[in-house]
Structure formats: structure tokens, C-alpha cells
Design an enzyme around this catalytic site. Structure first.
Site, PDB file in Angstrom:
ATOM      1  N   ARG A 188       8.451 -33.246  10.559  1.00 58.72           N
ATOM      2  CA  ARG A 188       7.700 -32.911  11.597  1.00 58.72           C
ATOM      3  C   ARG A 188       6.652 -31.715  11.088  1.00 58.72           C
ATOM      4  O   ARG A 188       5.595 -31.462  11.700  1.00 58.72           O
ATOM      5  CB  ARG A 188       8.015 -33.040  13.087  1.00 58.72           C
ATOM      6  CG  ARG A 188       8.827 -31.830  13.012  1.00 58.72           C
ATOM      7  CD  ARG A 188       9.629 -32.045  14.637  1.00 58.72           C
ATOM      8  NE  ARG A 188      10.236 -30.827  15.116  1.00 58.72           N
ATOM      9  CZ  ARG A 188      11.300 -30.440  14.618  1.00 58.72           C
ATOM     10  NH1 ARG A 188      12.212 -31.271  13.734  1.00 58.72           N
ATOM     11  NH2 ARG A 188      12.180 -29.505  15.206  1.00 58.72           N
ATOM     12  N   CYS A 237       3.278  -3.105   4.086  1.00 53.67           N
ATOM     13  CA  CYS A 237       2.222  -1.725   4.403  1.00 53.67           C
ATOM     14  C   CYS A 237       3.281  -1.148   5.572  1.00 53.67           C
ATOM     15  O   CYS A 237       4.392  -1.309   5.710  1.00 53.67           O
ATOM     16  CB  CYS A 237       1.166  -2.387   4.733  1.00 53.67           C
ATOM     17  SG  CYS A 237       0.965  -3.259   6.284  1.00 53.67           S
ATOM     18  N   ASP A 243       0.979  -1.167  -0.056  1.00 53.30           N
ATOM     19  CA  ASP A 243       0.066  -0.019  -0.065  1.00 53.30           C
ATOM     20  C   ASP A 243       0.658   1.106   0.089  1.00 53.30           C
ATOM     21  O   ASP A 243       2.137   1.044  -0.236  1.00 53.30           O
ATOM     22  CB  ASP A 243      -1.026  -0.038   1.190  1.00 53.30           C
ATOM     23  CG  ASP A 243      -0.300   0.347   2.678  1.00 53.30           C
ATOM     24  OD1 ASP A 243       1.053   0.272   2.593  1.00 53.30           O
ATOM     25  OD2 ASP A 243      -1.054   0.459   3.530  1.00 53.30           O
ATOM     26  N   THR A 261       3.182  -1.208   8.890  1.00 55.54           N
ATOM     27  CA  THR A 261       3.458  -2.207   9.791  1.00 55.54           C
ATOM     28  C   THR A 261       3.733  -3.412   9.259  1.00 55.54           C
ATOM     29  O   THR A 261       4.381  -4.364  10.155  1.00 55.54           O
ATOM     30  CB  THR A 261       2.389  -2.243  11.037  1.00 55.54           C
ATOM     31  OG1 THR A 261       1.330  -2.906  10.159  1.00 55.54           O
ATOM     32  CG2 THR A 261       2.019  -0.837  11.425  1.00 55.54           C
ATOM     33  N   GLY A 262       3.189  -3.928   8.100  1.00 51.90           N
ATOM     34  CA  GLY A 262       3.411  -5.419   7.795  1.00 51.90           C
ATOM     35  C   GLY A 262       2.179  -6.217   8.281  1.00 51.90           C
ATOM     36  O   GLY A 262       2.139  -7.327   7.903  1.00 51.90           O
ATOM     37  N   ILE A 263       1.361  -5.797   9.250  1.00 57.91           N
ATOM     38  CA  ILE A 263       0.350  -6.380   9.958  1.00 57.91           C
ATOM     39  C   ILE A 263      -1.020  -6.376   8.950  1.00 57.91           C
ATOM     40  O   ILE A 263      -1.329  -7.663   8.622  1.00 57.91           O
ATOM     41  CB  ILE A 263      -0.007  -5.582  11.461  1.00 57.91           C
ATOM     42  CG1 ILE A 263       1.546  -5.843  12.060  1.00 57.91           C
ATOM     43  CG2 ILE A 263      -1.116  -6.319  11.867  1.00 57.91           C
ATOM     44  CD1 ILE A 263       1.391  -5.122  13.525  1.00 57.91           C
ATOM     45  N   HIS A 273       9.994 -23.792   9.157  1.00 57.32           N
ATOM     46  CA  HIS A 273       8.907 -24.485   9.978  1.00 57.32           C
ATOM     47  C   HIS A 273       7.467 -24.478   9.317  1.00 57.32           C
ATOM     48  O   HIS A 273       6.669 -25.199   9.615  1.00 57.32           O
ATOM     49  CB  HIS A 273       8.962 -24.111  11.290  1.00 57.32           C
ATOM     50  CG  HIS A 273      10.298 -24.523  12.101  1.00 57.32           C
ATOM     51  ND1 HIS A 273      10.420 -24.089  13.551  1.00 57.32           N
ATOM     52  CD2 HIS A 273      11.440 -25.055  11.805  1.00 57.32           C
ATOM     53  CE1 HIS A 273      11.502 -24.846  13.982  1.00 57.32           C
ATOM     54  NE2 HIS A 273      12.119 -25.195  12.887  1.00 57.32           N
TER      55      HIS A 273
HETATM   56  C1  RB5 Z   1      -1.853   2.801   6.225  1.00 60.70           C
HETATM   57  O1  RB5 Z   1      -2.021   4.231   7.070  1.00 60.70           O
HETATM   58  C2  RB5 Z   1      -1.418   1.869   7.284  1.00 60.70           C
HETATM   59  O2  RB5 Z   1      -2.448   1.386   8.251  1.00 60.70           O
HETATM   60  C3  RB5 Z   1      -1.001   0.563   6.820  1.00 60.70           C
HETATM   61  O3  RB5 Z   1       0.013   0.732   5.884  1.00 60.70           O
HETATM   62  C4  RB5 Z   1      -0.722  -0.784   7.439  1.00 60.70           C
HETATM   63  O4  RB5 Z   1       0.288  -0.284   8.503  1.00 60.70           O
HETATM   64  C5  RB5 Z   1      -1.996  -1.284   8.321  1.00 60.70           C
HETATM   65  O5  RB5 Z   1      -1.808  -2.338   8.767  1.00 60.70           O
END
Ligand code: RB5
Length: 145
Positions: A132, A65, A8, A67-69, A98
Site C-alpha cells: 500500500r 545542515c 553546509d 537543523t537538517g531543515i 513507508h
Molecule cells: C546555517 O547557519 C543554517 O541556517 C543552516 O545550516 C540550516 O540550519 C538551515 O536550515
């Protein structure tokens, strides 16, 4: 091996940098966007890359993004995807050995360019260990049924 890559706006600059790294490694990739700093919704990019990997168009994917989250949460909604958020090389290697992760996610606002390069290199160079771990990954995939 070809890579599907996407981000993004929050990961746009790191995506562009990682593309240069892949070029230097002579690894082919397809960029699924975004293509500017303009604000976009990360689930839209995650869907494109995750479906391309799940469909077998690419062996692996990289999603970035802020955070990558968020982009990883979204990618993991697509059947067949195992997206792993890695901000250190140990996790990157283990996510391959793994978990047989097929998408790497990172956050541009979390790590620097140098560490991101090392993570990508370690992740791409590491094979699934099987044994495993195969049984456990199969149990993860069974959760999609
Ligand atoms: C965008 O502002 C931000 O929320 C996105 O890049 C990301 O961090 C969401 O997890």
C-alpha cells in the site's frame, strides 16, 4: 551501494563524523562538500547531492545542515528526490519502509554523534515495504508531473 553525502558549514563536523561511520561500515560514498567550516549556502550542496541521487549516480544520499531543515527543503525541489528529516531511529526506519526516502537529512545542531550514527545505520539497513505504501509514494511522485 554508494552514498552521496554533503553538508553546509553548519553540518560540516557531523558530515566528517558520518564519513568515518560509513568507512567503518565499508560503505562507499562520495563527498559533495562542503570541505571546511567556511560559510556556504545549503541549497548549493543540496542541489549537488540531490541531482546525483536523482540521476542514479548513487542509490541514496545523506545531507546535513544546522537543523537538517533547509537542506532537506532544497533537496526535495529536485525531481525524483524524497528527502526525510530524521532525528530519531523510528522516523528513520519509517521513512524507508513507508516513504522510500532516498535522502536522509539531519541537523548537527540538533542531535549528538551517537544518535546520528544509529539513525544512519537504521536508515541504511531498512528496505522500502512496498504494498500500500507503493501506491502512496507513486502519488507523491505524480505530484511532480
Ligand atoms: C546555517 O547557519 C543554517 O541556517 C543552516 O545550516 C540550516 O540550519 C538551515 O536550515
Amino acid at each position: 551501494m554508494t552514498i552521496a553525502i554533503g553538508s553546509d558549514h553548519g553540518g560540516f563536523h557531523l558530515k566528517e563524523h558520518i564519513k568515518e561511520t560509513l568507512d567503518a561500515m565499508q560503505i562507499a560514498y562520495k563527498d559533495y562538500g562542503t570541505y571546511s567550516e567556511d560559510s556556504v549556502d545549503y541549497p548549493d550542496i543540496a542541489e549537488k547531492v540531490a541531482k546525483a541521487v536523482a540521476d542514479g549516480q548513487h542509490e541514496k544520499g545523506i545531507l546535513i545542515c544546522g537543523t537538517g531543515i533547509g537542506i532537506g527543503i532544497a533537496a526535495n525541489k529536485i525531481k525524483g528526490v524524497r528527502a526525510a528529516l530524521c532525528h530519531d531511529t523510528f522516523s528513520a526506519i519509517k521513512s524507508r519502509e513507508h516513504n522510500n526516502a532516498n535522502i536522509l537529512t539531519m541537523g548537527e545542531r540538533v542531535i549528538g554523534l551517537g544518535l546520528a550514527d544509529e539513525i544512519v545505520k537504521a536508515w541504511l539497513a531498512t528496505d522500502f515495504a512496498g504494498g500500500r505504501h507503493e501506491r502512496r509514494v507513486n502519488k507523491i511522485m505524480d505530484l511532480e508531473k
